[in-house]
Design an enzyme around this catalytic site. Structure first.
Site, PDB file in Angstrom:
ATOM      1  N   PRO A 114       0.798  -1.228   0.000  1.00  0.00           N
ATOM      2  CA  PRO A 114       0.000   0.000   0.000  1.00  0.00           C
ATOM      3  C   PRO A 114       0.833   1.282   0.000  1.00  0.00           C
ATOM      4  O   PRO A 114       0.445   2.286  -0.594  1.00  0.00           O
ATOM      5  CB  PRO A 114      -0.822  -0.119   1.283  1.00  0.00           C
ATOM      6  CG  PRO A 114      -0.974  -1.594   1.489  1.00  0.00           C
ATOM      7  CD  PRO A 114       0.319  -2.186   1.023  1.00  0.00           C
ATOM      8  N   GLY A 139       6.237  -0.660 -13.560  1.00  0.00           N
ATOM      9  CA  GLY A 139       6.883   0.637 -13.381  1.00  0.00           C
ATOM     10  C   GLY A 139       6.248   1.665 -14.299  1.00  0.00           C
ATOM     11  O   GLY A 139       6.135   1.450 -15.500  1.00  0.00           O
ATOM     12  N   GLU A 157       9.850  -8.444 -17.604  1.00  0.00           N
ATOM     13  CA  GLU A 157       8.470  -7.974 -17.564  1.00  0.00           C
ATOM     14  C   GLU A 157       8.272  -6.817 -18.542  1.00  0.00           C
ATOM     15  O   GLU A 157       7.241  -6.736 -19.233  1.00  0.00           O
ATOM     16  CB  GLU A 157       8.100  -7.526 -16.150  1.00  0.00           C
ATOM     17  CG  GLU A 157       6.647  -7.076 -16.028  1.00  0.00           C
ATOM     18  CD  GLU A 157       6.281  -6.586 -14.645  1.00  0.00           C
ATOM     19  OE1 GLU A 157       5.067  -6.446 -14.363  1.00  0.00           O
ATOM     20  OE2 GLU A 157       7.194  -6.317 -13.833  1.00  0.00           O
ATOM     21  N   GLN A 210     -11.325   6.322 -32.508  1.00  0.00           N
ATOM     22  CA  GLN A 210     -11.748   7.458 -33.328  1.00  0.00           C
ATOM     23  C   GLN A 210     -12.186   7.016 -34.722  1.00  0.00           C
ATOM     24  O   GLN A 210     -13.179   7.522 -35.253  1.00  0.00           O
ATOM     25  CB  GLN A 210     -10.594   8.462 -33.435  1.00  0.00           C
ATOM     26  CG  GLN A 210     -11.005   9.832 -33.947  1.00  0.00           C
ATOM     27  CD  GLN A 210     -11.827  10.607 -32.919  1.00  0.00           C
ATOM     28  OE1 GLN A 210     -11.851  10.263 -31.746  1.00  0.00           O
ATOM     29  NE2 GLN A 210     -12.516  11.634 -33.378  1.00  0.00           N
ATOM     30  N   SER A 244       5.502   5.110 -16.538  1.00  0.00           N
ATOM     31  CA  SER A 244       6.317   5.770 -17.565  1.00  0.00           C
ATOM     32  C   SER A 244       7.301   6.751 -16.939  1.00  0.00           C
ATOM     33  O   SER A 244       8.438   6.898 -17.414  1.00  0.00           O
ATOM     34  CB  SER A 244       5.406   6.503 -18.557  1.00  0.00           C
ATOM     35  OG  SER A 244       4.622   5.581 -19.294  1.00  0.00           O
TER      36      SER A 244
END
Length: 390
Positions: A123, A371, A240, A343, A373
């Site tokens: 947390p 992680g 990852e 769009q 950006s």
């Protein structure tokens, strides 16, 4: 090479039969059928980078990335839950586990009989891994008690096993640093929170794990050595981030396919909408994103494959920056690409009956998971500045 192509052909047919017809239903229900793990294992998806002695085919990183790209095109939720099991749980075991640990935990996860997860985030501790508060305390009889809370854990409510990052306090009360523990989650002192309600990737369950002085075994449950958890986590993050790039590429492939189909059949002012310049330009932009992400993803996959084959350990920092740059670029391009896809679909793109609506919700995690950006940019800049001082 022939084995690789044969697998990809059979895997696509498998996904068209076993995943594509059900992806929307799974998303609405908010869960995957457990049997999909076994089916993915049986078709060979879990074993692409696994040693043959543990049931894998060991075809390598590049075929694995291609397969992840393909699965992501059909169902992001399946990709993330499967990756958490054989990837986030399985890969650290492959690299750092003992033979006993591999036979007890790695083998059944690769076979799809068991499901794994990795529990790092807390947390109050996300990207700042070093601030983790979960404690693994060694008692006088050398058994280990685990206490703490983990959150945003993929597969938390369905996993059989977890790799848990915790601060290890030995029997003498000395803090020995962050350490990974292999934990059987079938334990009365371990509680699972309810699956969280999410914006996207709804069929891939995410939740919390609570450890209340749970006795998890002894030092035989430590993965790869005491105090090695931080470095192991960073190494896992590289893989990852490559996988998230493959996911982003798969989503872009799906967007392009959906847009070509829709723009060919949707009529406006007496002609298919792709014949209008505004729509044609958006399709061209989407195609460009697909090709640029594909090129970057497979270049890094090739470099990682070469480094593993040569057992190179001298490029950890440089490869970390490259994987961060790849994830940053791929996830950004995918988010922009899905926006274009919605769009192009116009009002239809806002409706859940169209696949692009699900893709729009799902892709948002690519810029957060593994992680954010912003963290990737810090890693990249830090690596560049470190190398400039040498």
């Amino acid at each position: 090479m022939d084995d690789w192509k044969e697998f990809i052909d059979s895997f696509r047919k498998f996904l068209e039969r076993e995943v594509e017809p059900f992806a929307h239903e799974w998303d609405e229900k908010g869960e995957l059928p457990r049997v999909i793990f076994k089916k993915l294992s049986d078709i060979g998806y879990f074993g692409l980078v696994a040693p043959e002695e543990y049931g894998g085919s060991n075809l390598g990183i590049i075929p694995s990335v291609q397969a992840m790209e393909l699965l992501s095109e059909f169902c992001g939720s399946t990709f993330f839950s499967a990756s958490a099991s054989f990837g986030l749980f399985g890969e650290p075991l492959k690299h750092f586990g003992s033979d006993i640990q591999k036979n007890e935990y790695y083998r059944p996860v690769l076979s799809g009989e068991k499901i794994g997860c990795m529990a790092i985030t807390e947390p109050q501790s996300g990207s700042d891994v070093s601030s983790i508060k979960t404690i693994a305390k060694q008692k006088k009889d050398l058994s280990i008690e685990l206490s703490g809370q983990k959150t945003y854990i993929t597969n938390s409510s369905i996993a059989d096993y977890a790799i848990v990052l915790a601060r290890f306090i030995n029997s003498e009360g000395i803090d020995k640093g962050l350490t990974h523990f292999i934990v059987n989650l079938d334990n009365p002192r371990i509680q699972r929170g309810r699956p969280m309600k999410k914006l996207g990737l709804r069929a891939s369950v995410t939740g919390e794990l609570f450890f209340d002085q749970a006795v998890i075994g002894n030092e035989e449950n430590i993965l790869g050595g005491i105090g090695k958890g931080f470095r192991q986590t960073m190494a896992t993050f590289n893989e990852e981030r490559l996988s998230i790039a493959a996911y982003s590429l798969g989503v872009l492939n799906a967007c392009l396919k959906e847009c070509i189909s829709f723009a060919s059949s949707r009529m406006s002012f007496g002609k298919p909408i792709y014949q209008h310049q505004a729509v044609a330009h958006m399709i061209a932009d989407l195609y460009t994103k697909v090709e640029s992400v594909r090129s970057f993803t497979y270049r890094i996959a090739n470099e990682m494959q070469t480094d593993q084959e040569k057992e190179r350990k001298d490029r950890d920092s440089e490869m970390g920056a490259k994987c961060s740059a790849l994830k940053l670029f791929a996830s950004t391009q995918a988010r922009e690409g899905v926006n274009l896809a919605v769009q192009i679909h116009g009002g239809a793109g806002y409706m859940e009956e169209y696949k692009v609506a699900r893709l729009y919700r799902d892709i948002r995690l690519a810029e957060i998971g593994g992680g954010t950006s912003e963290i990737q940019k810090s890693i990249i800049a830090g690596s560049i500045m470190k190398r400039s001082k040498k």
